[in-house]
Design a protein around this motif. Structure first.
Motif, short mmCIF file in Angstrom:
data_model
loop_
_atom_site.label_atom_id
_atom_site.label_comp_id
_atom_site.label_asym_id
_atom_site.label_seq_id
_atom_site.Cartn_x
_atom_site.Cartn_y
_atom_site.Cartn_z
N THR A 46 0.86 -1.19 0.00
CA THR A 46 0.00 0.00 0.00
C THR A 46 0.89 1.23 0.00
N VAL A 47 0.61 2.18 -0.88
CA VAL A 47 1.42 3.40 -0.99
C VAL A 47 0.56 4.60 -0.61
N VAL A 48 1.03 5.35 0.36
CA VAL A 48 0.41 6.63 0.72
C VAL A 48 1.22 7.72 0.04
N THR A 49 0.68 8.31 -1.01
CA THR A 49 1.43 9.30 -1.78
C THR A 49 1.44 10.65 -1.09
N GLU A 50 2.29 11.53 -1.59
CA GLU A 50 2.38 12.87 -1.03
C GLU A 50 1.07 13.63 -1.19
N LYS A 51 0.36 13.35 -2.27
CA LYS A 51 -0.92 14.04 -2.46
C LYS A 51 -1.91 13.68 -1.36
N LEU A 52 -1.97 12.40 -0.98
CA LEU A 52 -2.88 12.00 0.09
C LEU A 52 -2.44 12.62 1.42
N ILE A 53 -1.12 12.66 1.65
CA ILE A 53 -0.59 13.31 2.86
C ILE A 53 -1.01 14.78 2.89
N ASP A 54 -0.91 15.44 1.74
CA ASP A 54 -1.30 16.85 1.66
C ASP A 54 -2.80 17.04 1.80
N ASP A 55 -3.57 16.24 1.07
CA ASP A 55 -5.02 16.40 1.08
C ASP A 55 -5.59 16.30 2.49
N ARG A 56 -5.07 15.36 3.29
CA ARG A 56 -5.64 15.11 4.61
C ARG A 56 -4.85 15.79 5.73
N ASN A 57 -3.85 16.61 5.37
CA ASN A 57 -3.03 17.31 6.36
C ASN A 57 -2.46 16.34 7.40
N LEU A 58 -1.74 15.36 6.92
CA LEU A 58 -1.15 14.34 7.79
C LEU A 58 0.28 14.75 8.13
N ASP A 59 0.47 15.33 9.30
CA ASP A 59 1.79 15.89 9.61
C ASP A 59 2.68 14.97 10.44
N THR A 60 2.23 13.76 10.77
CA THR A 60 3.08 12.79 11.45
C THR A 60 2.98 11.45 10.72
N VAL A 61 4.01 10.64 10.85
CA VAL A 61 3.99 9.31 10.24
C VAL A 61 2.88 8.46 10.85
N LYS A 62 2.64 8.64 12.14
CA LYS A 62 1.56 7.89 12.79
C LYS A 62 0.22 8.20 12.13
N GLU A 63 -0.08 9.47 11.87
CA GLU A 63 -1.34 9.82 11.22
C GLU A 63 -1.39 9.29 9.79
N ALA A 64 -0.26 9.30 9.11
CA ALA A 64 -0.23 8.76 7.75
C ALA A 64 -0.51 7.26 7.76
N LEU A 65 0.00 6.55 8.77
CA LEU A 65 -0.22 5.11 8.86
C LEU A 65 -1.68 4.77 9.09
N LYS A 66 -2.43 5.68 9.71
CA LYS A 66 -3.86 5.43 9.90
C LYS A 66 -4.59 5.34 8.56
N ASN A 67 -3.97 5.78 7.49
CA ASN A 67 -4.58 5.73 6.18
C ASN A 67 -4.22 4.45 5.43
N THR A 68 -3.81 3.43 6.18
CA THR A 68 -3.62 2.10 5.63
C THR A 68 -4.35 1.11 6.52
N ALA A 69 -5.01 0.14 5.92
CA ALA A 69 -5.81 -0.82 6.70
C ALA A 69 -4.90 -1.76 7.49
N GLY A 70 -5.44 -2.27 8.60
CA GLY A 70 -4.73 -3.27 9.39
C GLY A 70 -3.76 -2.72 10.40
#
Length: 803
Positions: free
Chosen positions: A121-145
């Motif tokens: 699963t790839v979380v791209t920079e656009k998804l990070i930007d769109d959802r204002n994910l400023d920590t790796v922990k918050e970015a990981l919430k955008n992957t299942a499991g």
């Protein structure tokens, strides 16, 4: 927070914004690189237009030039043009410009996702930007499991499919291990890649669940810059800058900087952090390419260590979340979580040909963590059985929702996590394509060495020559009461230290055995040593200091096999099996009870597919899996030592969907269903004594903790007009158990909204994000005695200026 250096036009626009219209300038050798495209392996952001629309134009210019050359006298040898390569039709934009990705380096070398026989699963920079994910922990919430343990040491222990990642060091930066414990930020991330399932053949020691790779931003052959300013709830202020400077025909410099400050992150923690990253690349796309980078992150944050669960009724055995605001803070004003690190990286890529390269990286990292915090507990009165003294006589003997109110008393604990870490990693990876024995081969091979040193400190009590600090209590009705203790007065000593050294070598071959069939096979050998020293003081005296030393030696072989069936360029099916192992020293802790315990071993079985739409703008990934820990560590029932007697497994289904359903409508989704999660074997327990297998979640037939049946996220955006784009998304987890308890934490669903407006002069973008719209109170990180809440409702507005 938006990091896009340049937002390109929608796919329906004939000419993307980053491509200049046809010029009347004659085609000359000096102008050739801009029209012909990058050299072998060049960066995707080089002057080559990223849209297929200009490829016919390039082909026409190339044909015209070759025709003119054929009709004239041959030029002098020194003036002849080098070979011009016209690449295949480029797919839809990705990375900074799309939620969909098609390539990854997590498989050791730049590979198409469709060629990896395992789920990614790839979380791209656009998804990070769109959802204002400023920590790796918050970015990981955008992957299942993904779930999180609110660990006893305060670290955010990451679980994937219910198996620990952080404790086994399964976090990586650009394919190199990142085992330190610190609060990671996204300001320098190009994307984040999650490889699911056993990964020891690629990375060495590792968990059953998978691996997380953070991909850093790198210099590109273009001049473009962007600055972002975000203002939000709780006096949130974040400024980031991304500056890319082309310094030569094949060299570039990139600088990223960040500063963030807030009274509250929405979950009770203040923020005060800053970071900078600088990278320089030369020889981009040429035979010899060099990279040098320096990264620094400094966190001076507050910390909400954890809030207590509460019984719904006086006689209840289960627990619920107390009715509190998600952003309420009951810790001491003097609690803090300082962490960060400095990482220097040097890399060299040698390209033997277009199909063959050797990539070597060396990294040195130094990390520090100084956490002074404590769990919040409900105050209860009790009687000391020896002295008969009543402790906390002002508090009830039991707490429940029936007597919970503004006057309910909370106690503040003390949990210190103070440590330094120094890492040196070096690795080299070779990948090539060739024909042998009448078959096509794609070979990757490499080796790596590492040295990791960790020193952990403890505080002396007053009896040991230090100080004993007691924190005052507080009440439910008085959050942020400003209570303060002098943390600087603590006297520290070395509690333990650990030095781990490792060597690994691997090889994997992908063989084209038939027009649509590929077989994958790989082996890796690892040799690890670990030396652990622990220092002890008597409870009531400053000495003597005693020391104990332990050594671990491990040699293991990991395997990976798979088959790929690719009937068309749009469809890829795979089946794979891979093994992994993790040692007793994974958490940098050895002792008499585990020093001689062999590594745990695991196996992952998977059948899956990757299906692209006809226009290659939308991808669906599907997989069914079974992950088994074959010999999980358990405490021996007769002796205080650890043995490998346990076995547990999970089995389920997962899917990702990414891409465009129409030119205006973009979608990202990640979902995992784990209907089967079971402890299969555990050692029998005696009537008395130490035995972990008798605890809930570790008994035969139990569902393991932190393994929800359903988890996932969905995010979608729609371009209403050429200037206005809106988005919405959900994050959800079904009920799950903390470790060692018999009750479940409730499920939750949170909703996020976004609106973005691009101004007429096309350089300024204004974006608003409203997260957790309903202000849902939910447990984000779990532990038996406490939970860390997820962030409540927050509003953030980001202005992005590119130039």
């Amino acid at each position: 927070m938006a990091r896009k250096l340049m937002r390109r036009s929608q796919p329906t626009t004939p000419l993307p914004a980053n491509c200049a219209p046809m010029s009347a300038t004659p085609f000359t050798p000096a102008s050739r690189p801009a029209l012909a495209g990058p050299a072998i392996g060049a960066d995707a952001a080089s002057p080559l237009c990223s849209s297929a629309a200009l490829l016919p134009l390039g082909a026409m210019l190339l044909a015209g030039t070759m025709n003119a050359m054929a009709q004239s006298a041959p030029p002098p040898a020194e003036a002849s043009l080098s070979t011009v390569v016209v690449r295949e039709t480029v797919e839809a934009p990705e990375g900074k410009d799309a939620l969909r990705a098609t390539e990854t380096r997590i498989g050791k070398g730049n590979q198409q996702l469709r060629d990896i026989p395992q789920s990614v699963t790839v979380v791209t920079e656009k998804l990070i930007d769109d959802r204002n994910l400023d920590t790796v922990k918050e970015a990981l919430k955008n992957t299942a499991g993904i779930t999180f343990l609110a660990a006893e040491g305060g670290e955010e222990d990451i679980r994937l499919r219910g198996f620990s990642l952080q404790a086994t060091g399964d976090l990586f930066i650009d394919g190199m291990r990142d085992p330190a414990i610190y609060d990671r930020d996204t300001f320098n991330l190009d994307r984040m890649e999650v490889l699911r399932g056993s990964a020891s053949m690629l990375f060495g020691r590792g968990s059953t669940g998978g691996a997380v790779n953070q991909v850093s931003k790198t210099p590109r052959l273009i001049d473009e810059h962007q600055v972002d300013l975000t203002l939000g709830s709780h006096k949130y202020v974040r400024a980031t800058g991304d500056f890319n400077i082309k310094t030569g025909e094949s060299s570039a410099l990139r600088l990223n900087a960040m500063a963030t400050k807030a009274d509250n992150n929405g979950a009770g923690s203040s923020l005060d952090k800053r970071g900078a990253a600088i990278a320089y690349r030369s020889g981009i796309g040429e035979k010899n390419e060099f990279l040098a980078s320096l990264y620094h992150l400094d966190n001076n944050n507050g910390i909400n260590y954890g809030m207590p669960y509460i019984a719904p009724t006086a006689d209840a055995t289960d627990r619920v979340l107390p009715p509190l605001s998600p952003d309420a803070y009951y810790g001491a004003a003097s609690d803090y979580s300082d962490s960060g690190g400095t990482i220097a990286t040097f890399g060299h890529t040698y390209r033997f040909s277009r199909e063959s390269e050797l990539r070597t990286m060396v990294r040195v990292g130094k990390f520090e963590r100084d956490q002074r915090s404590g769990a919040i507990r409900l105050c209860t009165s009790n009687t000391n059985p020896t002295t008969g003294m009543v402790n906390n006589p002002q508090c009830p003997s039991a707490n429940s929702l029936g007597n919970f109110g503004a006057g309910t008393v909370f106690t503040r604990g003390t949990h210190l996590k103070i440590q330094d870490m120094e890492n040196i990693h070096a690795q080299t990876d070779y990948n090539t394509k060739f024909e042998g024995l009448g078959l096509k081969h794609e070979l990757i091979a490499g080796a790596d060495v590492s040295r990791e040193k960790r020193t952990v400190f403890a505080a002396r009590s007053a009896e040991q020559g230090g100080v004993t600090i007691t924190k005052p209590t507080t009440t439910v009705g008085t959050p942020n009461d400003g209570a303060w203790v002098d943390e600087s007065s603590r006297v520290l000593r070395v509690n333990n230290q650990y030095v781990a050294q490792g060597f690994g070598a691997y090889v994997q071959d992908t063989v084209h055995v038939a027009p649509h069939w590929k077989l994958v096979g790989g082996l890796r050998y690892d040799h690890l040593t670990g030396d652990y020293d622990t220092y002890n003081l008597p409870n009531g005296a400053a000495g003597p200091l005693t020391a104990e030393s332990y050594r671990m030696k491990v040699s293991e072989v990991s395997q990976r096999v798979g088959v790929l069936f690719q009937p068309t360029a749009l469809h890829s099916f795979h089946a794979s099996a891979g093994t992994s192992f993790n040692t007793s020293g994974d958490a940098y802790s050895l002792g008499a009870d585990n020093v001689d315990t062999p590594p745990e071993k695991s196996i992952n079985l998977e059948i899956g597919a990757k299906l692209d739409s006809a226009d290659k703008r939308f991808t669906t990934r599907l997989a069914v899996f079974r992950s088994t820990k074959l010999n999980e560590r358990n405490t021996d029932p007769d002796r205080p030592v650890v043995t490998l007697t346990g076995r547990r497994h999970v089995a389920g289904f997962e899917t990702d969907i990414t891409g465009r359903l129409s030119p205006e409508w973009e979608v990202y989704g990640s979902y995992m269903w784990i209907p089967v999660a079971r402890v299969d074997n555990a050692a029998p327990c005696p009537a008395a004594g130490r035995c972990a297998q008798s605890t809930p979640g570790e008994r035969v037939g139990d569902r393991p903790s932190l393994t929800p049946e359903h988890s996932g996220t969905v995010w979608t955006t729609y371009q209403l007009t050429s200037r206005l784009r809106v988005g919405a998304g959900l994050n959800f987890r079904s009920k799950q158990k903390p470790t060692r308890v018999d009750w479940n934490v409730p499920s939750y669903v949170t909703t996020d909204l976004m609106a973005e407006y691009k101004f007429d002069f096309d350089r300024l973008t204004l974006k608003a994000n409203l997260t957790n719209v309903t202000d849902k109170l939910y447990a984000d990180q779990l532990y038996p005695g406490h939970y860390i809440p997820g962030a409540g409702r927050t509003l953030q507005v980001t202005a992005s200026l590119r130039f």
